[in-house]
Structures are given as structure tokens and as C-alpha cells.
Motif scaffolding. Structure first.
Motif, PDB file in Angstrom:
ATOM      1  N   ASP A   1       0.811  -1.327  -0.143  1.00  0.00           N
ATOM      2  CA  ASP A   1       0.029   0.178   0.018  1.00  0.00           C
ATOM      3  C   ASP A   1       0.756   1.370   0.036  1.00  0.00           C
ATOM      4  O   ASP A   1       1.808   1.200   0.877  1.00  0.00           O
ATOM      5  CB  ASP A   1      -0.828  -0.077   1.244  1.00  0.00           C
ATOM      6  CG  ASP A   1      -1.861   1.079   1.325  1.00  0.00           C
ATOM      7  OD1 ASP A   1      -1.848   2.262   0.868  1.00  0.00           O
ATOM      8  OD2 ASP A   1      -3.113   0.844   1.574  1.00  0.00           O
ATOM      9  N   SER A   2       0.681   2.171  -0.798  1.00  0.00           N
ATOM     10  CA  SER A   2       1.517   3.335  -0.971  1.00  0.00           C
ATOM     11  C   SER A   2       1.363   4.163   0.259  1.00  0.00           C
ATOM     12  O   SER A   2       2.404   5.070   0.648  1.00  0.00           O
ATOM     13  CB  SER A   2       0.804   4.276  -2.081  1.00  0.00           C
ATOM     14  OG  SER A   2      -0.456   4.770  -1.787  1.00  0.00           O
ATOM     15  N   ARG A   3       0.428   3.805   1.142  1.00  0.00           N
ATOM     16  CA  ARG A   3       0.501   4.677   2.522  1.00  0.00           C
ATOM     17  C   ARG A   3       1.422   4.045   3.575  1.00  0.00           C
ATOM     18  O   ARG A   3       1.482   4.530   4.652  1.00  0.00           O
ATOM     19  CB  ARG A   3      -0.994   4.817   3.035  1.00  0.00           C
ATOM     20  CG  ARG A   3      -1.885   5.425   1.951  1.00  0.00           C
ATOM     21  CD  ARG A   3      -3.419   5.392   2.204  1.00  0.00           C
ATOM     22  NE  ARG A   3      -3.992   4.111   2.233  1.00  0.00           N
ATOM     23  CZ  ARG A   3      -5.000   3.760   2.413  1.00  0.00           C
ATOM     24  NH1 ARG A   3      -5.950   4.550   3.058  1.00  0.00           N
ATOM     25  NH2 ARG A   3      -5.399   2.268   2.380  1.00  0.00           N
ATOM     26  N   THR A   4       1.584   2.706   3.226  1.00  0.00           N
ATOM     27  CA  THR A   4       2.428   2.217   4.262  1.00  0.00           C
ATOM     28  C   THR A   4       3.857   2.562   4.474  1.00  0.00           C
ATOM     29  O   THR A   4       4.630   2.961   3.472  1.00  0.00           O
ATOM     30  CB  THR A   4       2.462   0.667   4.058  1.00  0.00           C
ATOM     31  OG1 THR A   4       1.055   0.080   4.055  1.00  0.00           O
ATOM     32  CG2 THR A   4       3.550  -0.127   5.096  1.00  0.00           C
ATOM     33  N   VAL A   5       4.272   2.890   5.866  1.00  0.00           N
ATOM     34  CA  VAL A   5       5.742   3.293   5.920  1.00  0.00           C
ATOM     35  C   VAL A   5       6.635   2.084   5.596  1.00  0.00           C
ATOM     36  O   VAL A   5       6.363   1.123   6.119  1.00  0.00           O
ATOM     37  CB  VAL A   5       5.743   3.636   7.467  1.00  0.00           C
ATOM     38  CG1 VAL A   5       7.172   4.324   7.622  1.00  0.00           C
ATOM     39  CG2 VAL A   5       4.930   5.015   7.673  1.00  0.00           C
ATOM     40  N   THR A   6       7.732   2.545   4.949  1.00  0.00           N
ATOM     41  CA  THR A   6       8.642   1.176   4.635  1.00  0.00           C
ATOM     42  C   THR A   6      10.173   1.991   4.502  1.00  0.00           C
ATOM     43  O   THR A   6      10.438   2.927   4.856  1.00  0.00           O
ATOM     44  CB  THR A   6       8.434   1.050   2.961  1.00  0.00           C
ATOM     45  OG1 THR A   6       8.633   2.287   2.131  1.00  0.00           O
ATOM     46  CG2 THR A   6       7.230   0.393   2.605  1.00  0.00           C
ATOM     47  N   MET A   7      10.966   1.036   4.884  1.00  0.00           N
ATOM     48  CA  MET A   7      12.433   1.200   5.391  1.00  0.00           C
ATOM     49  C   MET A   7      13.385   0.362   4.368  1.00  0.00           C
ATOM     50  O   MET A   7      13.049  -0.652   4.252  1.00  0.00           O
ATOM     51  CB  MET A   7      12.585   1.007   6.691  1.00  0.00           C
ATOM     52  CG  MET A   7      14.051   1.347   7.372  1.00  0.00           C
ATOM     53  SD  MET A   7      14.131   1.521   9.144  1.00  0.00           S
ATOM     54  CE  MET A   7      14.011  -0.121   9.396  1.00  0.00           C
ATOM     55  N   ILE A   8      14.490   0.819   4.208  1.00  0.00           N
ATOM     56  CA  ILE A   8      15.674   0.175   3.406  1.00  0.00           C
ATOM     57  C   ILE A   8      16.631   0.351   4.312  1.00  0.00           C
ATOM     58  O   ILE A   8      17.023   1.464   4.854  1.00  0.00           O
ATOM     59  CB  ILE A   8      15.984   1.080   2.042  1.00  0.00           C
ATOM     60  CG1 ILE A   8      15.101   0.510   0.892  1.00  0.00           C
ATOM     61  CG2 ILE A   8      17.298   0.409   1.624  1.00  0.00           C
ATOM     62  CD1 ILE A   8      15.198   0.935  -0.356  1.00  0.00           C
TER      63      ILE A   8
END
Length: 389
Positions: free
Chosen positions: A265-272
Motif C-alpha cells: 500500500d502506498s500509504r504504508t511506511v517502509t524502510m531500506i
């Protein structure tokens, strides 16, 4: 899932507001190029209170407390299940206290940078997970990572293709348990404030309490063990379960990072997360992919990570690499030792020509040197001689 707004008084609210502000600014700049503010939020891996204080003084928007750094700085040992919850809770308290004092003493009107803490695997079963989440939350963690390695875990990059991962269902149960523990802890805190003392766990709903109190960062390390398809499946399940942040470790290409971001989901917070393998000005910087030194990938900049759609860019051991490199260079200058003496440990032998005065600039150690210093080589030999499980 939509990014849930936590209570203003919670430890996770500064993290929420930092990401929200970043997203709003990026959206504005996307309409008005150049889009310089589409860069991801930099997340430095601090390993003790002093390193956290220094980064806070320089305006770090958020900080990360990794098990790798704590194991190295506190124990002088590799990240291979050596640290325990008590040690991580202690360091969390020290770091949280240091950055709060830093912001108060310098007269800053801004709040201290939120702290994301490495919760490893949760340190055991359901009871351990409950204690891990509640202990780190009370210590000041804005968010806690929970991963899917088999306990005791090992640094993903160091383990490479030999990494050991739990099955998908168990990984999901860990995340569900972490969310449940977080929500139960938050409900107990609320009831204590209201003067109540009982809590019925059956009243906890997995998805209705999202964002209350500490955030849960659902992490998968399964890429080298089960492949990229399994990474996507697990991340989608973590998202469905209600984890506030999704984090896939050690993906093998920019294309994989992009495909994962597109599926979520484009609203989900993501991390690399990335490891800068070496400091080399003569060729592009690279980070290790497989962990065994057989393959490299370009080290992505904050701008490139942001353009992929990720919110947080973690460089978990960069500060530690610089500390190791600088201390090593300092020891050589202070004691007059040479590179040939590095592995000989000549106690009591000091070059008679040394002045004790440091004249050369700081250095950044290669990641392979950091692994050697903390003891991964020695651990590998021990595990080969005594393969107990």
C-alpha cells in the motif's frame, strides 16, 4: 495500510510527525520541481548514548539502536545472539535519556529525535515477546523491530546465504504477537492512568489499536534463504496484520526494492537498510548483497531511496565503522604500532619514537574490518569446530 496517528503524548508520535511532515513536503515539491525533499529520512545506527547525543546535536530526524552496534560497543562481541533484552533495554534507556537531555540543554524548541530499537526476534516465545515490547516501550522506544530469523539470530549481512529463517506462519505469529503485546501494554497504561487495574486480553483487536503507543517494525530477513517471492508474501502479510512499518533486509537489486514498494500500500511506511562496505573514493561505493563477498550492488543515496518510494533510509553501522576506523588509527599513532602489528597484540610494546600526539585525520573502517574486530572470524571458527544447535 494508512499511517495511523498515535497519541500526541506517546513515544511514537515524533516518528509519526517526522514521516508525515516529510511526505507532505515531498508531495508539495513533486508539484514544484526540483524535488530535493523527496529524499528519504536518514536513519543513523547509534551504538551508545554518546553517539546518539552527537547525532541529535546535529539535528538527526530519527535514530536507530541496532543490536550489531550494542553487541560491539557494550560487549566487544559479534551480533550473533550475544546481547539480551536486559542489555538492549538498558542501552535504550541511556540513549533515550541522552537525546532528551541534549535537546533540553541546548535550548532547542524541537522534540528529541525518535528512537527505533532493534527487538531482534522478541527473545523467545509469547511471554518473552510481551516483556520485550513492554520493556523497550517503557525505556523510550518509538518503534521496535521484530524479525523472522531463528533464535539465536545473526547479523544478516554477515550470515549471508547461511542465514536461518523461521517458516512464514511463525514469522506472522511473531508480528501478530508483537502488535498484541504493544496494544496490551498501551491498554494497561491507559487503565492505570484511569485508576483501573485489570485488563482482559480478549478485548484486544489486532487491527483496531494500530498506532497506539510504540510502533511495530515488521522485518523479514528471508531473501537469501527463501527468495524474493517469499519476501513479498511475508511483507504483504505483515502489512495486513497491521505493522506500522515494513522492512525487508538484504534485497538483491534496486528492481527488487521497487517491486516490493509497488506491491505494498502506498500509504504504508517502509524502510531500506544498507551497509557501506568500504570507503573508496576511486570507484563507486558499494554494499554487500549476499554477505559472502561474492556480489555487490550500488549504494543508494537518500535521494534514490526516496524516489523508490521508501520513507526511511537506515545506515545501521556507518557510525560504528567510523568509530572503529578512528580508534584503530588513533591507537597506531598514539602507540606507534604498524599495520604489521595489528593481529599480533604486542602488549606493553610502544614505539620509542611515538609522541602521543595525534596528527592524521580520522578513518572509516571497512565493514569486513568491523566484523573482524568484534569477533566474527573467531566465532566462525568456533561454530565450525562445535556445530551445536
Amino acid at each position: 495500510m494508512p499511517m495511523p496517528q498515535p497519541p500526541i503524548q506517546s513515544a511514537s508520535y515524533p516518528l509519526y510527525s517526522t514521516i508525515l511532515r516529510h511526505r507532505l513536503l515531498a508531495a508539495h515539491n513533486n508539484k514544484s520541481p526540483p524535488i530535493s525533499s523527496s529524499a528519504a529520512i536518514p536513519l543513523a545506527g547509534v551504538h551508545d548514548a554518546l553517539s546518539a547525543k552527537i547525532f541529535a546535536q546535529h539535528g538527526a530526524p530519527a535514530l536507530f539502536l541496532p543490536g550489531f552496534g550494542v553487541s560491539a560497543s557494550l560487549l566487544g562481541m559479534p551480533d550473533a545472539g550475544m546481547t539480551n533484552l536486559v542489555e538492549m533495554e538498558m542501552m535504550t534507556r541511556h540513549v533515550y535519556s541522552a537525546v532528551r537531555r541534549c535537546c533540553c540543554c541546548c535550548g532547542s524548541s524541537s522534540s528529541p529525535p525518535p528512537l527505533i530499537v532493534d527487538g531482534d526476534t522478541g527473545y523467545g516465545g509469547a511471554s518473552n515477546m510481551l516483556r520485550t515490547i513492554s520493556s523497550l516501550s517503557m525505556a523510550g522506544a518509538a518503534a521496535i523491530t521484530i524479525e523472522d530469523q531463528i533464535f539465536p539470530k545473526k547479523c544478516t549481512i554477515a550470515a549471508g546465504s547461511k542465514i536461518q529463517i523461521v517458516q512464514g506462519e511463525e514469522a506472522c505469529e511473531r508480528v501478530r504477537g508483537a502488535i498484541g503485546a504493544r496494544d496490551l501494554h498501551y491498554q494497561q497504561q491507559q487503565q492505570q492512568q484511569l485508576g483501573h487495574t485489570t485488563t482482559n486480553p480478549s478485548n484486544i483487536n489486532d487491527n483496531n489499536n494500530g498506532g497506539k503507543g510504540t510502533w511495530i517494525v515488521a522485518r523479514t530477513d528471508c531473501r537469501m534463504a527463501y527468495g524474493f517471492h517469499e519476501v513479498m508474501e511475508r511483507c504483504l502479510r505483515f502489512e495486513e496484520l497491521g505493522a506500522e512499518v515494513i522492512y525487508a533486509e538484504n534485497l538483491q537489486s534496486v528492481e527488487e526494492y521497487q517491486q516490493l514498494r509497488d506491491r505494498l500500500d502506498s500509504r504504508t511506511v517502509t524502510m531500506i537498510a544498507q551497509v557501506q562496505e568500504t570507503l573508496n573514493v576511486d570507484k563507486p561505493l558499494s554494499s554487500n548483497m549476499g554477505g559472502d563477498g561474492e556480489k555487490k550492488k550500488p549504494l543508494l543515496t537518500l535521494q534514490e531511496i526516496g524516489e523508490l518510494g521508501y520513507d526511511l533510509a537506515l545506515f545501521g553501522v556507518t557510525p560504528l565503522q567510523c568509530v572503529v576506523g578512528t580508534l584503530d588509527a588513533t591507537a597506531k599513532q598514539f602507540l606507534g604500532s604498524s599495520a604489521a602489528d595489528d593481529n599480533n597484540h604486542h602488549q606493553g610494546r610502544v614505539d620509542s619514537a611515538t609522541t602521543g600526539i595525534i596528527t592524521s585525520p580520522i578513518a572509516m573502517a571497512d565493514f569486513s574490518e568491523v566484523k573482524r574486530v568484534v569477533g566474527f572470524d573467531e566465532l566462525g571458527r568456533f561454530e565450525s569446530d562445535f556445530p551445536c544447535n
